[in-house]
Every structure is written in structure tokens, then in C-alpha cells.
Write an enzyme that holds these catalytic residues in place. Structure first.
Site, PDB file in Angstrom:
ATOM      1  N   TYR A   1      28.568  25.521  36.654  1.00 11.37           N
ATOM      2  CA  TYR A   1      29.921  25.384  36.110  1.00 11.37           C
ATOM      3  C   TYR A   1      30.816  24.623  37.087  1.00 11.37           C
ATOM      4  CZ  TYR A   1      34.788  26.605  35.269  1.00 11.37           C
ATOM      5  OH  TYR A   1      36.147  26.534  35.100  1.00 11.37           O
TER       6      TYR A   1
ATOM      7  N   ARG B   1      42.017  38.224  45.415  1.00  9.37           N
ATOM      8  CA  ARG B   1      42.086  36.983  44.653  1.00  9.37           C
ATOM      9  C   ARG B   1      43.554  36.593  44.412  1.00  9.37           C
ATOM     10  NH1 ARG B   1      37.690  37.085  46.230  1.00  9.37           N
ATOM     11  NH2 ARG B   1      35.733  36.928  45.075  1.00  9.37           N
TER      12      ARG B   1
ATOM     13  N   LEU C   1      39.202  39.773  35.484  1.00  7.06           N
ATOM     14  CA  LEU C   1      39.472  41.150  35.888  1.00  7.06           C
ATOM     15  C   LEU C   1      40.620  41.796  35.119  1.00  7.06           C
ATOM     16  CD1 LEU C   1      38.913  43.551  37.754  1.00  7.06           C
ATOM     17  CD2 LEU C   1      40.489  42.508  39.414  1.00  7.06           C
TER      18      LEU C   1
END
Length: 328
Positions: free
Chosen positions: A139, A217, A186
Site C-alpha cells: 500500500y 499516533r 482506532l
């Protein structure tokens, strides 16, 4: 201005199309609805259903197209490892067809939805645009290949292009948000637990070198992301391909996200601690200094509870439609 938005029935593409319409632009959306939702196509746009590679030439042949914003892509990391051919043919093949049509019809501006996955596993943060690009999956590699192709096309053919490499997009805007059959992000996954659609959320790794032991993150609100796209296409420079990172510049841990979801929803969220996943970095945080300097952009909706609350409101608005079979 008249803009073409590929993948405009998907999450980020639909919000960007909506913001373009709200800003007074004429918008044509192309989407084959394999991952997008028909009811995600914003009102006020012209919708063309079909694969981008099959439709783009005819759409750009129409009068007065001022630019293209390219979101259409396959974007599941795990699937890309299992089916790399789907990502090389789908993402790269589609992008090449689009670039050929841009050149053939003299389109002056292009904005490409790239990704932080082009950097792979950086050794430090915050991540700047001059970091080595070492994607760890097909990807990310397919997106990086498209970035390289755009650089060559702009130098040879003179149009202006911008690639936006964004980090963890979340939130909702204007009644549009994340509603995928296969969800991997998430915040929506945690909110699905709060809504009773999942039994629990797995935390992959509790021994990372972070304050609470869980991975950190960078989350950017989708409305801020849309604003960056508008600024990018408006400030395109002929013959140049510019690349910008987009993030909030701050990081939140997995446990902080879960606690935010508990605060916002007022509901219990069951958590299962699990081992680390191979290839997951401890911390991924963007530096958006270049975008702030050159695009005049800065994120405004950076409060985590605000991001979660917008995503929660959207999930509740779906009702029984959430996670149902894809509507056509």
C-alpha cells in the site's frame, strides 16, 4: 472553479467534496462505490459512477475543469500484503490513467491523497518531508510510486501538483464520516465497542517506550484535512510537484484515545491487551511546518475529545445503517 474529485463517495473524498461545494465551487465526483457509499456523495455535486480509469478521460474532456483531487484508492495495509497485485494495478494503474488524462486535456492543477505510510518505520519523530521513504507494505509502496510518477509528469508537462501525506484522519463533518465495511482505524473501532457493535478493542502492545506503554499516533480532524486540500489546489505552482505532511503535530496514545472515547460517550469500553504487531512503530507524529509555511495552513480542531465527539455523533446518526451491506 470546477473540480473533479475521484473517490468522492469515500470518507476523506466526500468531506473534501462537501467543503468544495460549500466554498462555492462546481464539483464532479467519480466513484465506483466498491468502498464508498452512494449516500456519502455530497449534495450539490455531479456524480459519475464507475472506475476512475474508465471515466476520467470523458469527464476531463468536459469544458472548464480547473483541477483534480485524487482520493480513489485501495487502502487496507493487510490486504495489500496478501494481494499486492490489487494495489499495484488498482492504485498505480488508476493514477497513471488519470495523469495521462490530465496531460491530454491540459488540466492545470492536481492534488494527490498520499500517505504517511510512504515513510515506513521512521527512526525518530516528528517526521518531516525530507525523511527517507521506506514503505513496509505494498500500500505505502504504491502511493510512493505514484508520487514519483507525478514528479516526472509535472516536470515534463508543466501542470502543478501537490501530494499530501497525512497521518491518522478522524472525526466527521457535515454529516459525513467513516462508515466502511472493513474498518481498521482506532477511533471508529473503539466507538463501535461503545455503541455495542463490537465486544472489545484490542491494544497491541503495552510495553512500548511511551509514557503509558501504548503506541502514540498523530490524529488530524478530517475538516482540517479538507481545508489543506483546498489550499493546496489553490496554491499549485505550474511545473512543480510539492509534497507536504499533514498532522496535528501532537501525539495521543492508544490508551488516551480509549479514555477520550469513554469520556465522550459515557459508556464502558472493554479492552483486551494483546502482543505488539510486527512492524508497528512506537511513535508516529508529523511535522506540518512546511504546510504551515508554504500553504498558510494550520490545524484548528486538535482537541482529541472534539475529534472523538464528531466521530461519535456521526456513528449515532447512522443508526441501523452502520456497518450494513454497502448501499448502491
Amino acid at each position: 472553479m470546477k473540480y473533479v474529485v475521484t473517490g468522492g463517495a469515500g470518507y476523506v473524498g466526500s468531506v473534501c467534496a462537501r467543503v468544495l461545494v460549500d466554498s462555492g465551487h462546481e464539483v464532479v465526483v467519480i466513484d465506483d462505490l466498491t468502498t464508498g457509499n452512494r449516500d456519502g456523495v455530497p449534495k450539490g455535486t455531479t456524480f459519475v459512477e464507475g472506475p476512475v480509469a474508465d471515466c476520467i478521460d470523458d469527464v476531463l474532456a468536459g469544458a472548464g475543469v480547473d483541477g483534480v483531487l485524487h482520493f480513489a484508492a485501495q487502502s487496507l495495509v493487510g490486504e495489500s500484503v496478501e494481494q499486492p497485485e490489487k494495489y499495484w494495478r488498482g492504485n498505480v494503474g488508476t493514477a497513471l490513467a488519470l495523469l495521462d488524462a490530465v496531460v491530454a486535456h491540459g488540466i492545470p492543477r492536481l492534488v494527490f491523497s498520499s500517505t504517511a505510510a510512504t515513510y515506513g518505520e521512521p527512526e525518530r519523530t516528528p517526521i518531516t518531508e525530507d525523511f527517507p521513504t521506506r514503505p513496509t507494505n505494498p500500500y505505502g509502496a504504491s502511493k510512493l510510486a505514484i508520487d514519483h510518477a507525478i514528479t516526472g509528469y509535472t516536470a515534463a508537462h508543466g501542470f502543478g501538483a501537490t501530494s499530501l501525506r497525512y497521518f491518522n484522519v478522524a472525526g466527521a463533518h457535515g454529516g459525513l464520516g467513516e462508515n466502511r465495511v472493513v474498518e481498521t482505524h482506532l477511533i471508529p473501532l473503539v466507538l463501535q465497542v461503545a455503541a455495542g457493535h463490537r465486544a472489545s478493542i484490542s491494544v497491541f502492545g503495552t510495553d512500548w517506550p511511551t509514557p503509558d506503554g501504548t503506541a502514540v499516533r498523530d490524529y488530524i480532524h478530517v475538516r482540517d484535512l479538507a481545508d489543506a486540500h483546498l489550499r493546496a489546489i489553490d496554491r499549485s505552482i505550474s511545473g512543480q510537484h510539492r509534497i507536504f505532511n499533514l498532522g496535528s503535530g501532537a501525539g495521543f496514545s492508544v490508551r488516551e484515545v480509549i479514555e477520550s472515547c469513554r469520556r465522550v460517550t459515557g459508556r464502558d469500553i472493554a479492552v483486551v491487551d494483546s502482543p505488539r504487531r510486527p512492524g508497528d512503530p512506537a511513535v508516529l507524529v508529523a511535522s506540518s511546518a512546511k504546510a504551515i509555511d508554504e500553504l498558510g495552513w494550520s490545524p484548528e480542531l486538535t482537541d482529541l475529545d472534539t475529534i472523538v465527539a464528531d466521530a461519535w455523533e456521526f456513528l449515532l446518526s447512522l443508526g441501523d445503517r452502520a456497518h450494513s451491506a454497502r448501499r448502491r
